[in-house]
Scaffold this motif. Structure first.
Motif, PDB file in Angstrom:
ATOM      1  N   LEU A 191     -87.465  32.323  60.345  1.00  0.00           N
ATOM      2  CA  LEU A 191     -86.243  32.474  59.553  1.00  0.00           C
ATOM      3  C   LEU A 191     -85.792  31.174  58.894  1.00  0.00           C
ATOM      4  O   LEU A 191     -84.872  31.184  58.062  1.00  0.00           O
TER       5      LEU A 191
ATOM      6  N   GLY B  58     -84.936  28.189  56.639  1.00  0.00           N
ATOM      7  CA  GLY B  58     -84.830  28.075  55.189  1.00  0.00           C
ATOM      8  C   GLY B  58     -83.442  28.418  54.704  1.00  0.00           C
ATOM      9  O   GLY B  58     -82.497  28.550  55.480  1.00  0.00           O
ATOM     10  N   THR B  59     -83.330  28.565  53.403  1.00  0.00           N
ATOM     11  CA  THR B  59     -82.057  28.884  52.767  1.00  0.00           C
ATOM     12  C   THR B  59     -82.058  30.342  52.327  1.00  0.00           C
ATOM     13  O   THR B  59     -83.034  30.826  51.758  1.00  0.00           O
ATOM     14  N   TRP B  60     -80.950  31.006  52.595  1.00  0.00           N
ATOM     15  CA  TRP B  60     -80.789  32.424  52.284  1.00  0.00           C
ATOM     16  C   TRP B  60     -79.490  32.604  51.498  1.00  0.00           C
ATOM     17  O   TRP B  60     -78.496  31.937  51.789  1.00  0.00           O
TER      18      TRP B  60
ATOM     19  N   TYR C 226     -77.911  28.298  62.655  1.00  0.00           N
ATOM     20  CA  TYR C 226     -77.597  28.478  61.238  1.00  0.00           C
ATOM     21  C   TYR C 226     -76.141  28.145  60.941  1.00  0.00           C
ATOM     22  O   TYR C 226     -75.293  28.097  61.838  1.00  0.00           O
TER      23      TYR C 226
ATOM     24  N   ASN D 298     -89.688  40.381  48.307  1.00  0.00           N
ATOM     25  CA  ASN D 298     -88.638  39.467  48.772  1.00  0.00           C
ATOM     26  C   ASN D 298     -88.327  39.698  50.238  1.00  0.00           C
ATOM     27  O   ASN D 298     -88.253  40.844  50.687  1.00  0.00           O
ATOM     28  N   SER D 299     -88.106  38.606  50.966  1.00  0.00           N
ATOM     29  CA  SER D 299     -87.675  38.711  52.366  1.00  0.00           C
ATOM     30  C   SER D 299     -86.182  38.986  52.385  1.00  0.00           C
ATOM     31  O   SER D 299     -85.405  38.278  51.736  1.00  0.00           O
TER      32      SER D 299
ATOM     33  N   TYR E 191     -79.032  39.120  53.169  1.00  0.00           N
ATOM     34  CA  TYR E 191     -79.475  37.901  52.494  1.00  0.00           C
ATOM     35  C   TYR E 191     -80.887  38.065  51.960  1.00  0.00           C
ATOM     36  O   TYR E 191     -81.683  38.803  52.528  1.00  0.00           O
ATOM     37  N   GLU E 192     -81.206  37.297  50.917  1.00  0.00           N
ATOM     38  CA  GLU E 192     -82.577  37.150  50.437  1.00  0.00           C
ATOM     39  C   GLU E 192     -82.951  35.679  50.578  1.00  0.00           C
ATOM     40  O   GLU E 192     -82.131  34.795  50.315  1.00  0.00           O
ATOM     41  N   ARG E 193     -84.207  35.434  50.961  1.00  0.00           N
ATOM     42  CA  ARG E 193     -84.670  34.051  51.117  1.00  0.00           C
ATOM     43  C   ARG E 193     -84.788  33.421  49.728  1.00  0.00           C
ATOM     44  O   ARG E 193     -85.328  34.008  48.809  1.00  0.00           O
TER      45      ARG E 193
ATOM     46  N   GLU F 147     -85.465  29.728  49.732  1.00  0.00           N
ATOM     47  CA  GLU F 147     -86.341  28.568  50.005  1.00  0.00           C
ATOM     48  C   GLU F 147     -87.023  28.762  51.336  1.00  0.00           C
ATOM     49  O   GLU F 147     -86.495  29.241  52.267  1.00  0.00           O
TER      50      GLU F 147
END
Length: 123
Positions: A33, A35-37, A60, A100-101, A119-121, A123
């Motif tokens: 998980l 990264g930026t969301w 987070y 997309n994640s 949320y979508e990832r 980065e």
């Protein structure tokens, strides 16, 4: 009429590209998980944009446009992805839709005027 509608709906499903199908992804380590969301959180007054940064250890920080923020941590419990934050606890799931994640967080209770977030990832 119902039969005609069922046939049309069946044809649409068969002819639709599978690219739009959402598939849940099993998480085996919260590092996945990191990264930026960016996405939306449901609050008492409606949906609000939110950005969340997740560290490799699952911790987070999420911030809304009006500078509200919450900190928390993702963890695995009995093979299921869960989270605990300064505002809520609940379940989370990761899926892939159209390449997309998508991370969905659902609180166990609607407290602190905070509900479901998606949320979508980035980065």
């Amino acid at each position: 009429m119902r039969r005609h509608l069922a046939l049309v709906l069946g044809a649409v499903l068969v002819l639709s590209p599978l690219e739009g199908v959402t598939q849940e992804k099993q998480i085996v380590d919260v590092k996945e998980l990191a990264g930026t969301w960016r996405g939306w959180v449901t609050r008492e007054q409606g949906h609000e944009p939110v950005t969340m940064i997740v560290s490799a250890d699952g911790s987070y920080r999420a911030m809304t446009a009006d500078t509200a923020s919450t900190e928390g941590k993702f963890y695995l419990q009995d093979g299921k992805l869960r989270y605990r934050s300064s505002r809520t606890i609940g379940t989370a799931s990761l899926s892939v839709a159209r390449g997309n994640s998508v991370l969905t967080m659902v609180p166990e209770e609607f407290v602190y005027r905070t509900g479901r977030a998606e949320y979508e990832r980035v980065e």
